[in-house]
Scaffold this motif. Structure first.
Motif, PDB file in Angstrom:
ATOM      1  N   UNK A  42       0.850  -1.192   0.000  1.00  0.00           N
ATOM      2  CA  UNK A  42       0.000   0.000   0.000  1.00  0.00           C
ATOM      3  C   UNK A  42       0.887   1.245   0.000  1.00  0.00           C
ATOM      4  N   UNK A  96       0.185   4.398  -0.573  1.00  0.00           N
ATOM      5  CA  UNK A  96      -0.345   5.561   0.149  1.00  0.00           C
ATOM      6  C   UNK A  96      -0.111   5.439   1.644  1.00  0.00           C
ATOM      7  N   UNK A  97      -0.485   4.281   2.204  1.00  0.00           N
ATOM      8  CA  UNK A  97      -0.313   4.075   3.639  1.00  0.00           C
ATOM      9  C   UNK A  97       1.170   4.133   3.998  1.00  0.00           C
ATOM     10  N   UNK A  98       2.026   3.622   3.106  1.00  0.00           N
ATOM     11  CA  UNK A  98       3.468   3.657   3.369  1.00  0.00           C
ATOM     12  C   UNK A  98       3.949   5.106   3.475  1.00  0.00           C
ATOM     13  N   UNK A  99       3.452   5.948   2.579  1.00  0.00           N
ATOM     14  CA  UNK A  99       3.822   7.365   2.641  1.00  0.00           C
ATOM     15  C   UNK A  99       3.390   7.993   3.953  1.00  0.00           C
ATOM     16  N   UNK A 100       2.207   7.578   4.409  1.00  0.00           N
ATOM     17  CA  UNK A 100       1.685   8.136   5.655  1.00  0.00           C
ATOM     18  C   UNK A 100       2.507   7.692   6.865  1.00  0.00           C
ATOM     19  N   UNK A 101       3.331   6.645   6.692  1.00  0.00           N
ATOM     20  CA  UNK A 101       4.226   6.223   7.776  1.00  0.00           C
ATOM     21  C   UNK A 101       5.537   7.003   7.726  1.00  0.00           C
ATOM     22  N   UNK A 123      -6.057   0.398   6.633  1.00  0.00           N
ATOM     23  CA  UNK A 123      -4.882   0.191   5.784  1.00  0.00           C
ATOM     24  C   UNK A 123      -3.639  -0.225   6.566  1.00  0.00           C
ATOM     25  N   UNK A 152      -0.698  -2.972   7.195  1.00  0.00           N
ATOM     26  CA  UNK A 152       0.010  -3.799   6.226  1.00  0.00           C
ATOM     27  C   UNK A 152      -0.267  -5.263   6.535  1.00  0.00           C
TER      28      UNK A 152
END
Lengths: 288, 238
Positions: free
Chosen positions: A169, A171-176, B90, B92
């Protein structure tokens, strides 16, 4: 005995395919693109070895890996990054373009005649009636080490986990706080270094290099990645080894050896009919 | 006056030719819980995505702690202290609970602080500790929401942006989630909340903005808006 020899040769060839397939599958998993220029990185690695072989073989191998890493990063930055968010078809065609570009450049620089690149003459190991080339053993051992190292890297390093996160994901990775572009860059670098390493083992097997050398192993490794389930790292390893073993056994039987490539690609087609996501691939759930 | 943490001015966002946000302005002060309520498609998620850098605005400014962040990439905003818990959690799926939490701390450098935050998260969500080795994809919806929130806490945020945290959860869990949001404020954090469950959201918020098809049509103290006839009719089902 002949069976055992063929099996070991198959595992060894499979190890090379797995190394290349890892590049395909990691790039697909993380950048969601098929990098059809990946096979040509093998060829670039081979010619880089040729250029640096006068120093010594180890230097030449390292030079090839470093140069391919840089090439992988540059290709991604120049050709693929501007297309992020474009249709997959545009990216695919660009990758084919890059493939032809690399082949043509190699042809301009080195000519189309095969170059002989002897990294080292390693001899043959004989135990009783069993005879296996040392190159085969080295290839097998190295490819296993590479696969173990890569698995550990992905599982236990911060960057490796970020790669899993980005592949799942973006998008979610960017949000991390993960810089997705940096992760994609690292993926291309790793994949290209593995392709360079693969060229070392191909040259130990048969010391010739041509500008189109990378095409067939590239497609075979892509097949391996798809058989294993594209995007899956263990899948690429299993797919690669499976394909290598099948190839060696097919070549060992005179009646079917001319059809080796056809057999390999038929296996892909049959497998995809039965299990479209590959052996370890996940069925993609499309989110609305 | 309290300290202004986030100030959004005249924000306009387009998807192609579709005007999703038509110049909205709002702010969040330190220590507040501010809710953004509105129907499906009103632009709530778009607003959050724009604030945290996943979408770029065409016009307007987003000032966070005195810095215009309108052109700062999403991954850099996290380390500034604003963290976004996205709609649909969302988490992981292919990483374990523990690894997911570590991803939350990706922007953090101080190892001792990460360990302390991790301990706090496990204290607040004991179920996450029990399942730390489990793949996140095997958790229930409520557990995944808790993981998403715990993951956000590991980024050491000042402002937590929550998108539909109660979506798809049972009433009991919904109450639990809202208690957790209240606990964020008690821990000194600021919350910007987007919710479909307007009633619950308003009951824990200081201030509320009502978003309708890309524009803010009402705003004020939650205690006042909750008695507003029009709001009651449109969003509270009374």
């Amino acid at each position: 005995m002949e069976f055992l020899t063929t099996f070991v040769n198959g595992l060894s060839l499979g190890g090379i395919y797995a190394m290349i397939a890892l590049g395909y599958t990691m790039v697909y998993g993380i950048a969601k693109m098929l990098n059809f220029a990946h096979g040509d990185i093998i060829m670039v690695g081979g010619y880089t070895i040729l250029l640096f072989l006068f120093v010594n073989p180890i230097v030449a191998i390292i030079a090839a890996m470093v140069f391919c890493m840089i090439l992988g990063i540059v290709v991604e930055k120049v050709a693929y990054k501007p297309l992020r968010g474009a249709s997959p078809l545009a990216v695919l065609i660009t990758a084919i373009g890059v493939s032809y570009l690399l082949q043509s450049l190699a042809q301009m620089i080195f000519g189309s005649a095969p170059k002989y690149i002897v990294i080292a003459d390693l001899g043959i190991l004989k135990i009783g009636s069993l005879s296996i080339g040392y190159n085969t053993i080295i290839t097998l051992v190295c490819s296993i080490l590479v696969m173990v190292a890569l698995s550990l890297f992905v599982k236990f390093s911060k960057t490796g986990r970020a790669m899993v996160a980005v592949s799942e994901d973006k998008g979610a990775a960017q949000l991390m706080g993960i810089n997705v572009n940096r992760i994609i860059m690292i993926t291309f670098a790793i994949g290209s270094a593995l392709a360079a390493l693969a060229s070392v083992f191909f040259l130990l097997k048969a010391p010739t290099m041509t500008p189109t050398f990378g095409s067939l192993p590239g497609i075979k490794a892509f097949t391996a990645a798809v058989i294993g389930g594209i995007g899956s790292i263990p899948g690429a390893m299993i797919g690669g080894i499976l394909l290598g073993v099948i190839e060696c056994f097919a070549q060992a039987v005179p009646a079917i050896s001319p059809y080796t490539d056809a057999i390999e690609f038929s296996i892909l087609i049959i497998l995809l009919l039965v299990k479209p996501s590959g052996l370890l691939g996940k069925v993609r759930r499309e989110k609305v | 006056m309290s300290e202004r943490l986030l100030e959004v001015t005249d924000l306009e966002v387009y998807y192609g030719v579709i005007n999703a946000l038509k110049g909205i302005s709002f702010h969040v002060d330190k220590g507040e819980i501010v809710s953004l309520i509105g129907a499906n498609g009103a632009g709530k998620t778009t607003t959050l995505h724009t604030i945290t850098g996943l979408i770029r605005p065409r016009k307007g400014s987003i000032v966070y702690k005195g810095t215009d962040i309108g052109h700062i990439p999403a991954h850099k905003i996290v380390s500034m202290g604003m963290v976004h818990v996205p709609e649909g959690r969302r988490v992981f799926q292919n990483l374990t609970v523990y690894e997911n939490l570590l991803m939350g701390a990706y922007s953090q450098k101080n190892k001792a602080e990460i360990a302390a935050n991790l301990e706090n998260v496990f204290k607040q969500f004991p179920r996450l500790e029990e399942r730390r080795r489990q793949l996140a994809g095997t958790l229930s919806g409520g557990e995944q929401q808790m993981l998403a929130m715990g993951r956000a806490l590991l980024a050491n945020p000042e402002l937590i942006v929550l998108d539909e945290p109660s979506m798809g959860l049972s009433p009991l869990l919904v109450s639990e989630i809202f208690e957790i949001i209240k606990s964020f404020r008690e821990a000194g954090k600021t919350v910007l909340l987007v919710e479909q469950n307007a009633k619950k959201a308003m009951s824990i918020s200081d201030r509320v903005y009502v978003l309708e098809t890309g524009s803010i049509t009402a705003d004020g103290a939650a205690s006042e808006l909750i008695n507003d006839e029009r709001i009651k009719k449109a969003y509270l089902g009374e």
